[in-house]
Design a protein around this motif. Structure first.
Motif, PDB file in Angstrom:
ATOM      1  N   CYS A 155       0.829  -1.207   0.000  1.00 46.45           N
ATOM      2  CA  CYS A 155       0.000   0.000   0.000  1.00 46.45           C
ATOM      3  C   CYS A 155       0.862   1.255   0.000  1.00 46.45           C
ATOM      4  O   CYS A 155       0.585   2.213  -0.727  1.00 46.45           O
ATOM      5  CB  CYS A 155      -0.930  -0.008   1.216  1.00 46.45           C
ATOM      6  SG  CYS A 155      -2.128  -1.364   1.243  1.00 46.45           S
ATOM      7  N   ALA A 178       0.077  -2.404  -5.920  1.00 48.14           N
ATOM      8  CA  ALA A 178      -1.051  -3.320  -5.750  1.00 48.14           C
ATOM      9  C   ALA A 178      -0.820  -4.633  -6.491  1.00 48.14           C
ATOM     10  O   ALA A 178      -1.310  -5.685  -6.065  1.00 48.14           O
ATOM     11  CB  ALA A 178      -2.335  -2.651  -6.240  1.00 48.14           C
ATOM     12  N   LEU A 213       0.526  -7.343  -4.364  1.00 47.89           N
ATOM     13  CA  LEU A 213      -0.518  -7.885  -3.504  1.00 47.89           C
ATOM     14  C   LEU A 213      -1.383  -8.874  -4.285  1.00 47.89           C
ATOM     15  O   LEU A 213      -1.665  -9.978  -3.819  1.00 47.89           O
ATOM     16  CB  LEU A 213      -1.346  -6.729  -2.942  1.00 47.89           C
ATOM     17  CG  LEU A 213      -2.404  -7.012  -1.885  1.00 47.89           C
ATOM     18  CD1 LEU A 213      -2.566  -5.799  -0.970  1.00 47.89           C
ATOM     19  CD2 LEU A 213      -3.744  -7.324  -2.530  1.00 47.89           C
ATOM     20  N   PHE A 214      -1.790  -8.484  -5.493  1.00 41.78           N
ATOM     21  CA  PHE A 214      -2.650  -9.360  -6.294  1.00 41.78           C
ATOM     22  C   PHE A 214      -1.926 -10.665  -6.648  1.00 41.78           C
ATOM     23  O   PHE A 214      -2.530 -11.745  -6.631  1.00 41.78           O
ATOM     24  CB  PHE A 214      -3.090  -8.656  -7.576  1.00 41.78           C
ATOM     25  CG  PHE A 214      -3.828  -7.370  -7.359  1.00 41.78           C
ATOM     26  CD1 PHE A 214      -4.610  -7.183  -6.226  1.00 41.78           C
ATOM     27  CD2 PHE A 214      -3.739  -6.333  -8.275  1.00 41.78           C
ATOM     28  CE1 PHE A 214      -5.300  -5.990  -6.023  1.00 41.78           C
ATOM     29  CE2 PHE A 214      -4.429  -5.149  -8.081  1.00 41.78           C
ATOM     30  CZ  PHE A 214      -5.197  -4.969  -6.958  1.00 41.78           C
ATOM     31  N   LEU A 270      -5.863  -9.277   0.910  1.00 41.67           N
ATOM     32  CA  LEU A 270      -6.755  -8.538   0.022  1.00 41.67           C
ATOM     33  C   LEU A 270      -7.628  -7.572   0.816  1.00 41.67           C
ATOM     34  O   LEU A 270      -7.910  -6.460   0.361  1.00 41.67           O
ATOM     35  CB  LEU A 270      -7.618  -9.516  -0.767  1.00 41.67           C
ATOM     36  CG  LEU A 270      -8.515  -8.917  -1.852  1.00 41.67           C
ATOM     37  CD1 LEU A 270      -7.693  -8.132  -2.863  1.00 41.67           C
ATOM     38  CD2 LEU A 270      -9.316 -10.019  -2.552  1.00 41.67           C
ATOM     39  N   GLY A 275      -5.756  -4.388   1.417  1.00 42.42           N
ATOM     40  CA  GLY A 275      -5.712  -3.543   0.227  1.00 42.42           C
ATOM     41  C   GLY A 275      -7.022  -2.825  -0.020  1.00 42.42           C
ATOM     42  O   GLY A 275      -7.037  -1.639  -0.378  1.00 42.42           O
ATOM     43  N   VAL A 276      -8.144  -3.528   0.148  1.00 40.13           N
ATOM     44  CA  VAL A 276      -9.457  -2.920  -0.068  1.00 40.13           C
ATOM     45  C   VAL A 276      -9.669  -1.733   0.874  1.00 40.13           C
ATOM     46  O   VAL A 276     -10.244  -0.709   0.486  1.00 40.13           O
ATOM     47  CB  VAL A 276     -10.565  -3.979   0.129  1.00 40.13           C
ATOM     48  CG1 VAL A 276     -11.938  -3.327   0.232  1.00 40.13           C
ATOM     49  CG2 VAL A 276     -10.550  -4.973  -1.023  1.00 40.13           C
ATOM     50  N   GLU A 319      -8.009   0.607  -6.742  1.00 41.65           N
ATOM     51  CA  GLU A 319      -7.381  -0.386  -7.613  1.00 41.65           C
ATOM     52  C   GLU A 319      -7.761  -1.801  -7.191  1.00 41.65           C
ATOM     53  O   GLU A 319      -7.983  -2.677  -8.037  1.00 41.65           O
ATOM     54  CB  GLU A 319      -5.860  -0.207  -7.572  1.00 41.65           C
ATOM     55  CG  GLU A 319      -5.126  -0.902  -8.688  1.00 41.65           C
ATOM     56  CD  GLU A 319      -3.654  -0.535  -8.756  1.00 41.65           C
ATOM     57  OE1 GLU A 319      -2.919  -1.229  -9.488  1.00 41.65           O
ATOM     58  OE2 GLU A 319      -3.242   0.421  -8.072  1.00 41.65           O
ATOM     59  N   CYS A 320      -7.879  -2.022  -5.884  1.00 41.94           N
ATOM     60  CA  CYS A 320      -8.286  -3.343  -5.392  1.00 41.94           C
ATOM     61  C   CYS A 320      -9.737  -3.638  -5.755  1.00 41.94           C
ATOM     62  O   CYS A 320     -10.074  -4.766  -6.140  1.00 41.94           O
ATOM     63  CB  CYS A 320      -8.091  -3.429  -3.879  1.00 41.94           C
ATOM     64  SG  CYS A 320      -6.362  -3.521  -3.373  1.00 41.94           S
ATOM     65  N   ARG A 321     -10.593  -2.645  -5.629  1.00 47.14           N
ATOM     66  CA  ARG A 321     -11.994  -2.863  -6.005  1.00 47.14           C
ATOM     67  C   ARG A 321     -12.105  -3.188  -7.495  1.00 47.14           C
ATOM     68  O   ARG A 321     -12.897  -4.036  -7.897  1.00 47.14           O
ATOM     69  CB  ARG A 321     -12.832  -1.627  -5.653  1.00 47.14           C
ATOM     70  CG  ARG A 321     -12.937  -1.369  -4.159  1.00 47.14           C
ATOM     71  CD  ARG A 321     -13.997  -0.343  -3.827  1.00 47.14           C
ATOM     72  NE  ARG A 321     -13.721   0.994  -4.322  1.00 47.14           N
ATOM     73  CZ  ARG A 321     -13.011   1.914  -3.669  1.00 47.14           C
ATOM     74  NH1 ARG A 321     -12.480   1.635  -2.487  1.00 47.14           N
ATOM     75  NH2 ARG A 321     -12.828   3.121  -4.176  1.00 47.14           N
ATOM     76  N   ARG A 329      -9.780  -4.634  -9.338  1.00 46.63           N
ATOM     77  CA  ARG A 329      -9.263  -5.985  -9.591  1.00 46.63           C
ATOM     78  C   ARG A 329     -10.264  -7.049  -9.126  1.00 46.63           C
ATOM     79  O   ARG A 329     -10.444  -8.070  -9.800  1.00 46.63           O
ATOM     80  CB  ARG A 329      -7.911  -6.178  -8.888  1.00 46.63           C
ATOM     81  CG  ARG A 329      -7.338  -7.591  -9.045  1.00 46.63           C
ATOM     82  CD  ARG A 329      -7.213  -8.032 -10.497  1.00 46.63           C
ATOM     83  NE  ARG A 329      -6.243  -7.247 -11.211  1.00 46.63           N
ATOM     84  CZ  ARG A 329      -4.962  -7.591 -11.355  1.00 46.63           C
ATOM     85  NH1 ARG A 329      -4.526  -8.731 -10.847  1.00 46.63           N
ATOM     86  NH2 ARG A 329      -4.151  -6.811 -12.021  1.00 46.63           N
TER      87      ARG A 329
END
Length: 673
Positions: free
Chosen positions: A408, A413, A416-417, A440, A443-444, A452-454, A456
């Motif tokens: 973060c 990101a 993380l993914f 995850l 990140g959200v 960006e997390c939303r 993905r």
């Protein structure tokens, strides 16, 4: 919002001819776990509570620590009178916390606390008036928006604000920097600047409040030591002052006998000062890879047993491809000496710690900032270390949280993914799956990469080739983390997961659970189902509709959803699709539930509406005949239970006959039953 209709009126959106008399007479989120691998059990590893409970906990935490800035009373008065306030102020003045506290301080009459996205995302309608619920508390943080995005928001806010006022809701908007120069007259009157008052009273009060909540004597901070006053005179952002207060508490709780509040201050100030030079010097002194591997391992596993840190450092060397050490273990330096070289030590219980507060965080920052070639190996290392037997569950959670913070902080990101996908690719349903959900979830929640997390998660949810592990993680995170502040985004993603779910119904069941706890989300989901899309499964949409058309959810609120014209229209469309596409065995049970409600369970003013909706929807594919036969069978099952029960088939026949006589000959229909 429509009020309760008068008895005898036909439901909005439903055509009915003649009398409709049917006879005389008059949310919560629950959280549970299942067997191993259950998606909602995975949500427990992401957050541990249902979304509404977590939101309330966070607001209570903020209330206990919040100190009002200058301008707070004016902002509150504007919000209470106009239902909207635009909070302005310099960065670091506490604008976001103030916006949340303003909503929290309002008299609570129900509603939800929702954080609105600062821009349009995926399929969700941005600033959609239909998503405003009665007495909602809404936060729109535009502090990072550019001019174009803010201009777009201004254009949408007028209709949105009207819905807010009409529903007795309240909206706080955090303005972008210098937005006051571009505000239209409509919004200028709603702008209230906040600021930190002169002097250090606010900061002093904040520190004392943190001390008291930590169980320490707040009087220890009277007066503030000169070293602390000198730091605060530089006017650091209030979020940094809050972090300093937290570190003061940590230093006080770890203090040795004889240490004073000034000693706590020096330790805390050393922690918030830039340790980059000291860490850089320390790293340069560690010339060999094994020494640096031990330093980074100690920072990532701060507080873990020394033998596990040693094992993790060997794992890191393997991850970067360092050749094995051929020196005999008996000839190497002891672990204590090696830890001393990196300025760490073992505590009495054998755990590795640095003496200085937050020094471990500074070491982590150094390696992420200065060694981008380590990003890939560090992902592999974290994945491998997670399986070390010497780690407790708490140790694993800390490791995942520290890796997430670096992703973060550096806005990486993709790292993380990649780790989430790797952890969920295999057959493991234990620590790796829980770690992926936790990672995850971090990140959200983080404002730096949350959008960006939303995005993905949306891409994943529309991919029909997901691994079983990743699907379970997405279901859990959508329910327990994303839904906390963005329930509509969570519902969209769960809907796509449900449409691609075979076998099993975890995503569908989780979506139903989420939607039924929230009246506005319930109405919105019915509207979404009434507008079919080619990329979705019709069978899934029918199953979702039948679950969401359960009468208790439609009639069990103070102002029943059935009273809303749009909801009645969506129910009619939904039943029409069910009657046209589904075999009778799929819809007989739900139809019987509507018959039960029409004969006593529903409020008297709404009983006839249920039958009108079924009749209006049933003019397809011979559905009227099947509907009538179902009513006759249902009426015979419990003879004499209710007077209305025996009369319902005749009432239904009358409604069908009147509806049929009113139809055009060219319209589709069937013979009267």
């Amino acid at each position: 919002m429509s009020g309760t209709p008068p008895p005898g009126a036909p439901p909005p959106g439903v055509s009915s001819s003649g009398p409709t008399h049917t006879g005389p007479g008059d949310q919560h989120i629950h959280y549970y776990g299942g067997g191993d691998g259950d998606a909602r059990r995975l949500a427990d590893s992401a957050r541990g509570k249902a979304p509404r409970a977590v939101a309330e906990d966070e607001l209570r935490w903020l209330r206990r620590r919040f100190i009002h800035p200058a301008g707070y009373e004016a902002a509150y008065d504007t919000l209470a009178a106009r239902h909207t306030v635009l909070v302005d102020g310099a960065p670091g003045s506490g604008r976001r916390a103030t916006a949340r506290m303003l909503l929290l301080d309002l008299p609570r009459t129900g509603g939800r606390f929702l954080e609105l996205p600062p821009a349009k995302e995926a399929e969700e309608q941005w600033l959609d008036p239909d998503q405003v619920g009665d007495a909602d508390q809404l936060l729109l943080d535009m502090s990072g928006a550019d001019d174009l995005t803010w201009h777009d928001a201004e254009a949408r806010l007028s209709a949105f604000r009207k819905a807010v006022a009409d529903r007795g809701a309240h909206l706080t908007v955090v303005l972008p920097r210098h937005a006051d120069r571009r505000l239209s007259p409509e919004y200028a009157a709603l702008r209230v600047p906040i600021s930190r008052p002169p002097g250090l009273q606010l900061e002093h009060d904040l520190i004392k409040r943190y001390l008291r909540l930590a169980g320490l004597d707040p009087a220890a901070a009277d007066p503030l030591p000169a070293v602390l006053r000198e730091h605060l005179d530089r006017r650091p952002p209030l979020r940094d002052v809050a972090e300093l207060a937290r570190l003061l508490c940590e230093a006080g709780q770890a203090a040795r006998p004889g240490q004073t509040f000034r000693d706590w201050c020096e330790a805390a100030l050393a922690a918030v000062s830039d340790c980059g030079v000291e860490v850089d010097t320390l790293v340069k002194r560690q010339r060999r890879a094994p020494q640096r591997a031990l330093l980074l391992s100690a920072a990532m596993l701060h507080g873990v047993r020394a033998d596990t840190v040693h094992q993790a450092s060997d794992t890191l060397l393997a991850a970067i491809g360092h050749p094995e050490n051929t020196t005999s273990p008996l000839e190497r330096q002891g672990l204590g000496s090696r830890l001393a070289r990196i300025e760490a030590a073992q505590t009495d219980d054998g755990r590795v710690r640095f003496d200085r507060l937050r020094f471990d965080a500074a070491v982590r920052d150094h390696f992420w900032d200065n060694h981008p070639d380590l990003y890939g190996p560090l992902r592999t290392w974290v994945q491998n270390v997670l399986t070390l037997a010497g780690l407790t569950d708490e140790d694993r959670e800390h490791l995942v949280a520290r890796f997430a913070e670096q992703c973060c902080r550096t806005r990486r990101a993709e790292d993380l993914f990649a780790l989430v996908e790797s952890w969920t690719a295999g057959r493991d349903r234990g620590p790796s799956i829980r770690a992926a959900a936790q990672l995850l979830g971090h990140g959200v929640e983080d404002p730096r990469i949350g959008a960006e997390c939303r995005a993905r998660i949306y891409r994943w949810s529309t991919d029909g080739r997901l691994s079983g592990g990743l699907r379970k993680v997405l279901i859990g995170v959508c329910f327990s983390v994303l839904a906390l502040r963005h329930p509509y985004a969570a519902a969209v993603r769960l809907h796509h997961l449900a449409a691609r779910e075979a076998p099993g119904t975890e995503a569908r069941d989780t979506l139903v659970e989420l939607v039924l706890c929230d009246a506005r989300l319930h109405a919105w989901m019915l509207a979404r189902l009434a507008a079919p899309a080619a990329q979705r499964s019709r069978a899934t949409d029918r199953a979702l509709f039948l679950a969401l058309a359960e009468p208790r959810g439609l009639l069990g609120t103070a102002t029943p959803l059935l009273a809303e014209p749009d909801v009645s229209r969506c129910l009619t469309e939904g039943w029409r699709a069910v009657f046209a596409e589904a075999p009778p065995e799929e819809w007989r049970g739900p139809v019987r539930a509507w018959f039960d409600a029409a004969c006593g369970d529903a409020p008297a003013a709404f009983r006839h509406w249920l039958l009108d909706i079924l009749v209006a929807a049933g003019a397809v594919n011979g559905a009227w005949a099947r509907l009538y036969r179902t009513a006759r069978a249902w009426a015979r099952e419990v003879p004499g239970a209710h007077p209305e029960r025996g009369a319902l088939p005749a009432v239904l026949m009358e409604k069908i006959s009147r509806s049929q006589r009113g139809r055009s000959p060219r319209n589709e229909g069937t013979s009267a039953p």
